[in-house]
Enzyme design. Structure first.
Site, short mmCIF file in Angstrom:
data_model
loop_
_atom_site.label_atom_id
_atom_site.label_comp_id
_atom_site.label_asym_id
_atom_site.label_seq_id
_atom_site.Cartn_x
_atom_site.Cartn_y
_atom_site.Cartn_z
N ARG A 162 -5.52 -7.44 -12.84
CA ARG A 162 -6.18 -8.60 -13.47
C ARG A 162 -7.42 -8.12 -14.21
O ARG A 162 -7.79 -6.96 -14.13
CB ARG A 162 -6.60 -9.59 -12.40
CG ARG A 162 -7.46 -8.92 -11.33
CD ARG A 162 -8.04 -9.87 -10.35
NE ARG A 162 -8.39 -9.24 -9.10
CZ ARG A 162 -9.50 -8.55 -8.84
NH1 ARG A 162 -10.39 -8.39 -9.79
NH2 ARG A 162 -9.73 -8.01 -7.67
N HIS A 207 -17.79 -4.66 1.60
CA HIS A 207 -16.73 -4.49 0.59
C HIS A 207 -16.91 -5.40 -0.61
O HIS A 207 -15.99 -5.59 -1.40
CB HIS A 207 -15.34 -4.70 1.20
CG HIS A 207 -15.06 -3.78 2.35
ND1 HIS A 207 -14.86 -2.43 2.16
CD2 HIS A 207 -15.01 -4.00 3.68
CE1 HIS A 207 -14.67 -1.87 3.35
NE2 HIS A 207 -14.77 -2.80 4.28
N GLU A 231 -3.96 9.66 6.73
CA GLU A 231 -4.69 9.77 5.48
C GLU A 231 -6.02 10.45 5.75
O GLU A 231 -6.67 10.16 6.76
CB GLU A 231 -4.96 8.36 4.95
CG GLU A 231 -5.08 8.24 3.45
CD GLU A 231 -5.28 6.78 3.04
OE1 GLU A 231 -4.31 6.17 2.57
OE2 GLU A 231 -6.40 6.27 3.21
N LYS A 276 0.80 -1.23 0.00
CA LYS A 276 0.00 0.00 0.00
C LYS A 276 0.84 1.28 0.00
O LYS A 276 0.57 2.21 -0.76
CB LYS A 276 -0.94 0.00 1.21
CG LYS A 276 -2.16 -0.85 0.93
CD LYS A 276 -3.25 -0.65 1.96
CE LYS A 276 -4.34 -1.66 1.73
NZ LYS A 276 -5.55 -1.28 1.19
#
Lengths: 175, 516
Positions: free
Chosen positions: B293, B236, B201, B116
């Site tokens: 992908r 999610h 963040e 990340k």
């Protein structure tokens, strides 16, 4: 020739009378008006194409235990005979009979959290069934005492299978 | 172009890749676990190799077994699909070491994007907007943290640099709470990951999930096929995706596409990829991550850009350049995808699986159903609950919603519960119709309506069940001598006597297996 069927739908007993005279079929549900039915099917399992008093409908019918599973426009119904053998849930959102817990889904029993003779209260987790990588807690619908357990840890159960019987506290019937 | 491609996947995506291969004249190799023996992707392949038992850790996730299957069948390339090994750089290394082309990005790009903080730094360097924040703060350096926090603004998130799985994350609403959150996050990070480094963040609330489909060839060309809106999520998990998005103007689309191209170029990306962004209420967007992908929801992009993304994946992997554009890339019309899952929306979305008795697939204008279902499929318990993807295209969003509603009613899946009633309720929701959605909207603001009382469908079910009872009774041996009293009864009787469903729930039989 009229035939009377006593059927269980969503835990509710319903009487359906099918009257056949030649090629005329009339169906009466409960106290309702007689309905003129035109029906074709290739068999069971199979699609029933119905025209009910001029209105078309279709249902996919398959055998499920002593009763039938009927799918109508995206909704599944389990319709069982009103007496004996009807150990199925009433389809989507259906409820168990009082004193019985059935598996709401097929899967593997990963935990049995009560034993015969144990007292439990409504909402308490009785067992856990795993399917598709998800654990599903099966909760007690009522306060009661475990009478019999019909599954074992590590065993597979099918949807609608009777997994536990109990004596419910009080004498009220299932709501 | 490749001669023979092994598809290291199962279910609908294995079929999806196979279909394009067959159209291009490329032979396909299917791999399958034992419970997938009867799957469609096995039947329709040119070659098939069993790679072990049901659990994916013993079959679809075992690199050596896949490579061995490719070697044994002489496959010159492997398409990984999505999930399983598709984003595993060690699998890419293994393909390379065996002289097999991996149809996807290079391992180096996967590794650079996988972490990340390193991905965040890469994007900052490339000029791709990231969520405003501050990297690499020591968990006891409160002075730096306070200064950075004032710059970033509140609410903000304290996150562990080495974090994952939601651990080490704290929401901070006011500056007074910053120190406590840093201590807690740092301690959790130190004990979980052995590294107390944290970063800050901005907490972007009520944001949309907007992602851009890109495709990169080996010659430095990168193309962005506009955005997909994937804000309808539960835990999610995306449930409905559309292209384009109501929230994206042509000007914003250009900026999103430029950012996605820059993201791809920053790490030498090749093949298909998706750059995910958060789009906040003010219209600012921030880099989230790259999915290295083909995505589940790729068909909505295919429909509005008239492109076969799998075909392009095969072409660029074999060294071809991206085809020249005939005009500016603009989305045409509107596409929506509903993921059809085996779950009961009236029982808290509890998984429902088992024997699929019958499937009737929606057809008609603008309707596509990508699925591995067939009559008699016993859905294996080892894999996820997605049964298929219903995708529609229409001239505009309003028409696409109407078409989806029609197609959902035309879809019949008998034997298991599905989330079709959820999709129908969603399409009728005013907020959804107006496009007023964000990633927490479904969980915070949407309620699944209860089943209707006195459902007229129940009446139809009762009538059908009563008629079926009559058929079964008249077909039974006890009343075999009784005359069949009507046309439909006579016609149906023979079939009623041939009960095709075994008591155990399974259907059919199988012989000739060496394994057991």
């Amino acid at each position: 020739m009229a035939t009377r069927h006593r059927l269980l739908l969503d835990g509710e007993e319903r009487t359906v009378v099918v009257d056949e005279a030649g090629d005329q079929v009339t169906v009466t549900v409960g106290e309702g008006e007689p309905l003129s039915i035109d029906v074709t099917t290739s068999g069971i399992p199979g699609t029933f194409s119905l025209v009910i008093d001029g209105q078309p409908a279709q249902a996919y019918v398959t055998r499920r235990g002593q009763g039938f599973e009927v799918t109508v426009d995206g909704r599944r119904f389990l319709v069982g005979p009103a007496t004996g053998g009807g150990r199925q849930r009433g389809g989507i959102g259906g409820k168990d009979r009082l004193g019985e817990v059935t598996a709401p889904l097929a899967g593997v029993v990963v935990d049995v959290r009560v034993a015969v003779g144990d007292r439990f209260s409504a909402g308490q987790t009785l067992l856990v069934i795993e399917a598709m990588k998800m654990q599903n807690e099966i909760q007690a619908p009522h306060d009661g005492t475990v009478k019999a357990i019909h599954c074992e840890r590590g065993g597979r159960v099918e949807q609608g299978a009777l997994v536990l019987e109990y004596d419910a506290d009080g004498t009220e019937t299932a709501s | 172009m490749f001669k023979r491609v092994l598809i290291a996947n199962r279910g609908e995506i294995a079929l999806r890749v196979q279909r394009t291969c067959r159209e291009l004249g490329i032979e396909t190799v299917a791999v399958y676990s034992e419970p997938d023996r009867n799957a469609l992707h096995v039947r329709l392949a040119d070659h098939a190799v069993c790679i072990g038992p049901g659990p994916s850790t013993e079959s679809y996730l075992v690199i050596d077994k896949i490579i061995e299957a490719a070697r044994a069948t002489g496959a010159d390339a492997i398409h990984p699909g999505y999930g399983f090994l598709s984003e595993n750089p060690r699998f890419v290394d293994a393909c390379e070491a065996s002289g097999i082309t991996f149809i996807g990005p290079p391992a180096s790009a996967m590794r650079a994007l996988g972490d990340k903080v390193s991905a965040r730094k890469l994007m900052e360097t490339a000029g791709v907007p990231v969520v405003p924040g501050a990297n690499d703060i020591s968990a006891d350096d409160f002075e730096t943290a306070r200064r950075e926090a004032e710059r970033i603004g509140f609410p903000l998130l304290v996150k562990a640099a080495a974090g994952g799985g939601g651990r080490g994350i704290r929401v901070v609403e006011r500056i007074e709470d910053l120190e406590g959150a840093m201590r807690a996050s740092g301690a959790e990070a130190a004990s979980s990951f052995g590294d107390a480094t944290i970063f800050l963040e901005r907490f972007v609330t009520e944001a949309r999930h907007i992602e851009v489909q890109m495709m990169a060839d080996q010659h430095g060309n990168v193309r962005a096929y506009g955005e997909r809106e994937c804000s309808v999520q539960r835990r999610h998990q995306k449930l409905v995706e559309e292209a384009p998005s109501v929230a994206v103007s042509p000007e914003l689309r250009k900026r999103l596409c430029d950012a996605a191209v820059a993201a791809a170029k920053s790490c030498g990306y090749q093949n298909a990829g998706t750059v995910e962004f958060l789009l906040d209420k003010s219209g600012e967007f921030y880099f989230l991550e790259v999915n290295a992908r083909l995505q589940v929801e790729h068909p909505v992009t295919e429909l509005v850009y008239s492109v076969d993304l799998v075909k392009q994946q095969l072409e660029v992997a074999s060294g071809e350049a991206l085809p020249p554009l005939e005009g500016p890339l603009e989305p045409k019309g509107w596409a929506i995808e509903c993921r059809i899952n085996g779950e009961n929306p009236y029982l808290n979305f509890m998984p429902s699986l088992g024997l699929v008795e019958r499937v009737e697939v929606p057809l008609g204008p603008g309707t596509r159903f990508d699925s591995m279902l067939f009559d008699g499929l016993d859905v294996p318990v080892f894999y996820d609950s997605m049964l298929g993807k219903l995708i529609v295209w229409a001239e505009d969003r309003e028409l696409a919603i109407k078409r989806m509603r029609r197609a959902l009613h035309d879809l019949l899946i008998a034997g298991v519960d599905t989330n079709v009633p959820f999709h129908l309720a969603l399409l009728d929701n005013e907020d959804f119709q107006a496009g007023r959605i964000h990633t927490n909207w479904l969980e915070n603001s949407f309620t699944m309506p209860a089943l209707p009382e006195d459902d007229p469908r129940g009446m139809t079910a009762l009538i059908a069940a009563a008629l079926a009872s009559g058929m079964v009774a008249s077909a039974a041996p006890a009343s075999a001598g009784a005359p069949a009293s009507s046309r439909w009864l006579r016609a149906g009787r023979a079939n009623a006597m041939q009960q095709r469903v075994a008591a155990g729930g399974g259907r059919g039989w199988r012989r000739g297996t060496g394994s057991s």
